[in-house]
Design an enzyme around this catalytic site. Structure first.
Site, PDB file in Angstrom:
ATOM      1  N   ILE A 153      17.844  11.244   9.279  1.00  0.00           N
ATOM      2  CA  ILE A 153      17.031  11.874  10.047  1.00  0.00           C
ATOM      3  C   ILE A 153      16.190  10.913  10.932  1.00  0.00           C
ATOM      4  CG2 ILE A 153      14.753  13.016   9.873  1.00  0.00           C
ATOM      5  CD1 ILE A 153      15.308  14.584   7.199  1.00  0.00           C
ATOM      6  N   ASP A 172      16.313  -0.158   8.665  1.00  0.00           N
ATOM      7  CA  ASP A 172      16.721   0.616   7.020  1.00  0.00           C
ATOM      8  C   ASP A 172      17.824  -1.292   6.673  1.00  0.00           C
ATOM      9  OD1 ASP A 172      17.781   3.990   6.164  1.00  0.00           O
ATOM     10  OD2 ASP A 172      19.067   1.601   6.041  1.00  0.00           O
ATOM     11  N   CYS A 231       6.935  11.912   7.783  1.00  0.00           N
ATOM     12  CA  CYS A 231       7.589  14.373   7.870  1.00  0.00           C
ATOM     13  C   CYS A 231       8.657  13.737   6.898  1.00  0.00           C
ATOM     14  CB  CYS A 231       7.907  14.367   8.969  1.00  0.00           C
ATOM     15  SG  CYS A 231       7.133  14.844  10.355  1.00  0.00           S
ATOM     16  N   ARG A 233       8.444  11.931   3.130  1.00  0.00           N
ATOM     17  CA  ARG A 233       7.178  12.804   1.810  1.00  0.00           C
ATOM     18  C   ARG A 233       6.158  12.027   1.476  1.00  0.00           C
ATOM     19  NH1 ARG A 233      10.020  15.366   1.393  1.00  0.00           N
ATOM     20  NH2 ARG A 233      11.553  17.105  -0.142  1.00  0.00           N
ATOM     21  N   GLU A 262       1.925  18.219  -3.296  1.00  0.00           N
ATOM     22  CA  GLU A 262       0.862  19.622  -2.626  1.00  0.00           C
ATOM     23  C   GLU A 262       1.471  20.674  -3.385  1.00  0.00           C
ATOM     24  OE1 GLU A 262       4.900  18.879  -0.190  1.00  0.00           O
ATOM     25  OE2 GLU A 262       4.340  17.119   0.655  1.00  0.00           O
ATOM     26  N   HIS A 280       3.908  20.840   4.545  1.00  0.00           N
ATOM     27  CA  HIS A 280       5.743  20.589   4.915  1.00  0.00           C
ATOM     28  C   HIS A 280       6.509  21.468   5.376  1.00  0.00           C
ATOM     29  CE1 HIS A 280       8.049  18.632   1.380  1.00  0.00           C
ATOM     30  NE2 HIS A 280       8.770  18.341   2.462  1.00  0.00           N
ATOM     31  N   LEU A 281       6.471  21.422   6.338  1.00  0.00           N
ATOM     32  CA  LEU A 281       7.119  22.441   7.587  1.00  0.00           C
ATOM     33  C   LEU A 281       8.501  21.950   8.474  1.00  0.00           C
ATOM     34  CD1 LEU A 281       4.508  24.604   9.090  1.00  0.00           C
ATOM     35  CD2 LEU A 281       5.419  25.079   7.314  1.00  0.00           C
TER      36      LEU A 281
END
Ligand SMILES: NC(=O)C1=CN([C@@H]2O[C@H](COP(=O)(O)OP(=O)(O)OC[C@H]3O[C@@H](n4cnc5c(N)ncnc54)[C@H](O)[C@@H]3O)[C@@H](O)[C@H]2O)C=CC1
Ligand SMILES: O=C(O)C(=O)COP(=O)(O)O
Length: 528
Positions: A153, A172, A231, A233, A262, A280-281
């Protein structure tokens, strides 16, 4: 018996239908179960399919005595207790590729909504307020986007941000300068990302190491006026630290798709005008939901049909071609393990697996798991499988060693397994003979040639005339027919071994009588 699958969250029919069309598979859709209900019924199911909202904790897994596989229709598996699943021999699979685009697009939507105050302006307009001054935004062009976590992502977000003419700096642990420069982005340490970005977006999984990655210290290092997007966690950002950073005006905006707990309602962050949020979409598009449902259901079907699952989370993943080549060794390896444990009189302390010849060109850890499973299964029963074999060996304090040499040891491929107990070491070697299949070719220092299948008697004796005759008559008296026989000895009159394939299981009473015969020292009956 039917294979029963429980689905506890809404997943696309594209996937469910494939399960429903499979003979002997029963699918139950129960999206209204609470924790107590789920604990009470989970033992009835062979498979469980979830998204991010079902908490598959140890308390759910332990009573799940029939559960074999958990499918996560999505990427993150932080809602599944992977240790508990592994310990209980339950395979976990996910669908890591199907929602990448959607999550990346949602991140961009949040970034753009944040930079132009779109949700706030819309909300005001709905309340009949025409306010153009308050909702002045900033351009993305030439701003720096800091990406923490450049996996599937994160990388897609980077490409899209470049399309917006943003500068991108990413951190990363697996990113290199070369890879970053090929992507047209800058490689940075986490500190460099924190210090130089105008917008920071996180795309790591939630792990022990990433919990509260953005904490007070991290916010202090950021540029004044920075904006934050999550977007990925809830839990990656320390919510109290973010709240304080917004109140102190260090952070001027945050877009959150996820929070630590959540569903989130009435959270203090949601009361701040600088915060925009979605429930959480990230993966909630028709395309992503079809993709992940189909992917996870296909893996469940592969499992049911004994095939190779594509997206295992708690097992090494096997490529189909590799599996086809290694599968015959799986059978041999497990049989060698089953055979060897019969020769041990005490509990195993160390298992040493040595691979020689052509076989060493493969990744052998799946094969070692099969061998260990074969050894443990005699005492631990069918509860042992390739998922929990290493865990169970570890729990029993059994040390595992593995060695490989490409040098051929008399055979083109050879697997030797040694089992060390408190007072002895026993070993067995096996090979796959071209066109002839699996063979046991060595037991300790004796050479043999036996198919690892059926009822086998192993006898250690002294090489003396008449021993074989006496043994043959005794078996005949008990109506036991000898199908094949192998003998080897160290030297004339010395230690010798006999391997008999017989046509039926040999009872304890017969073994005891064999043991009473002169010059016979050791007898084992093995059923493979
Ligand atoms: N909001 C939503 O609906 C969705 C959220 N997600 C979340 O996004 C996460 C990422 O998904 P993918 O990109 O598919 O996973 P991925 O596994 O492809 O990428 C994760 C990356 O994070 C990196 N990483 C791990 N620890 C790190 C650290 N301490 N610092 C920096 N980087 C670190 C890894 O090296 C890896 O490259 C998932 O784990 C999931 O939790 C995924 C899909 C939808
Ligand atoms: O795939 C993921 O990790 C997600 O967060 C998507 O979650 P969901 O399946 O939409 O509950």
């Amino acid at each position: 018996m039917a294979f029963r699958i429980l689905i506890t969250e809404s997943i696309s029919n594209e996937g469910i239908q494939r399960l429903q069309e499979t003979p002997n598979v029963i699918v139950e859709l129960r999206s209204n179960l609470d924790f107590k209900d789920l604990t009470a019924i989970i033992h009835q199911f062979d498979a469980l399919i979830v998204r991010s909202q079902t908490q598959v904790t140890r308390e759910i897994i332990e009573p799940a005595t029939n559960l074999k596989i958990i499918g996560r229709a999505g990427v993150g598996v932080d809602n599944i207790d992977l240790d508990a699943a592994t310990e209980n021999g339950i395979l976990v699979v996910n669908a890591p590729n199907g929602n990448t685009n959607s999550a990346a697009e949602h991140t961009m939507a949040m970034l753009m909504a944040l930079s132009r105050n779109i949700p706030q302006a819309y909300h005001a307009l709905k309340q009949n307020k025409w306010d153009r001054k308050q909702y002045i935004g900033v351009e993305l062009k030439d701003k720096t986007l800091g990406i923490i976590g450049l996996g599937r992502i994160g990388a897609e977000v980077a490409y899209r941000a470049r399309g917006q003419r943003m500068n991108v700096i990413a951190y990363d642990p697996f990113l290199t300068k070369e890879k970053a420069s090929k992507m047209g982005i800058e490689y940075g340490s986490i500190q460099a990302v924190l210090q130089s970005a105008d917008f920071i977006t996180v795309h790591t999984p939630l792990l022990k190491e990433t919990k509260h990655l953005l904490n007070r210290d991290a916010f202090e290092r950021m540029k004044p006026g920075v904006q934050i997007i999550n977007c990925a966690r809830g839990g990656i950002i320390d919510e109290d630290a973010l709240y304080e950073a917004i109140i102190s005006k260090k952070v001027v905006g945050a877009a959150l798709d996820v929070l630590e707990e959540e569903p989130f309602l009435q959270h203090k962050l949601l009361e701040l005008p600088e915060v925009i949020a979605t429930p959480h979409l990230g993966a909630s598009t028709i395309e992503a939901q079809e993709n992940v449902a189909v992917d996870v259901c296909q893996d469940i079907l592969r499992y049911i049909h004994g095939g190779v699952v594509r997206n295992p989370v708690n097992l090494p993943s096997l490529d189909k071609e590799f599996y086809r080549k290694i599968e015959p060794y799986f059978h041999l390896g497990e049989k060698l393990g089953e055979f060897l444990i019969y020769l041990a009189d005490e509990s195993p302390e160390e298992i040493t697996i040595s691979y020689a010849g052509d076989i060493t060109s493969y990744e052998l850890s799946p094969l070692s798991r099969k061998i260990i499973k074969g050894i443990l299964k005699r005492h631990l029963g069918t509860h042992v499988n390739e998922i929990n074999a290493l865990y169970l060996a570890n729990r029993k304090d059994i040390q595992i060693h593995e060695s490989k040499t490409s040098t051929k040891k008399g055979f083109s491929n050879l697997i030797t397994v040694e089992l060390k107990t408190k007072s002895t070491k026993r070993n067995v070697s096996g090979t796959l003979l071209n066109g002839l299949g699996a063979r046991i070719v060595k037991i300790d220092h004796f050479s043999v040639d036996v198919t690892p299948k059926g009822h086998i008697i192993v006898i250690h004796h002294t090489d003396q005339p008449g021993v074989i005759g006496k043994m043959g008559s005794l078996l005949a008296n008990h109506d036991i027919n000898i199908a094949t026989m192998q003998v080897d000895r160290s030297d004339i009159g010395g230690d010798a071994i006999m391997m008999l394939k017989v046509d039926k299981h040999v009872e304890e009473v017969v073994l005891n009588k064999l043991m009473m015969l002169e010059d016979i020292h050791y007898v084992r009956a093995i059923d493979l």
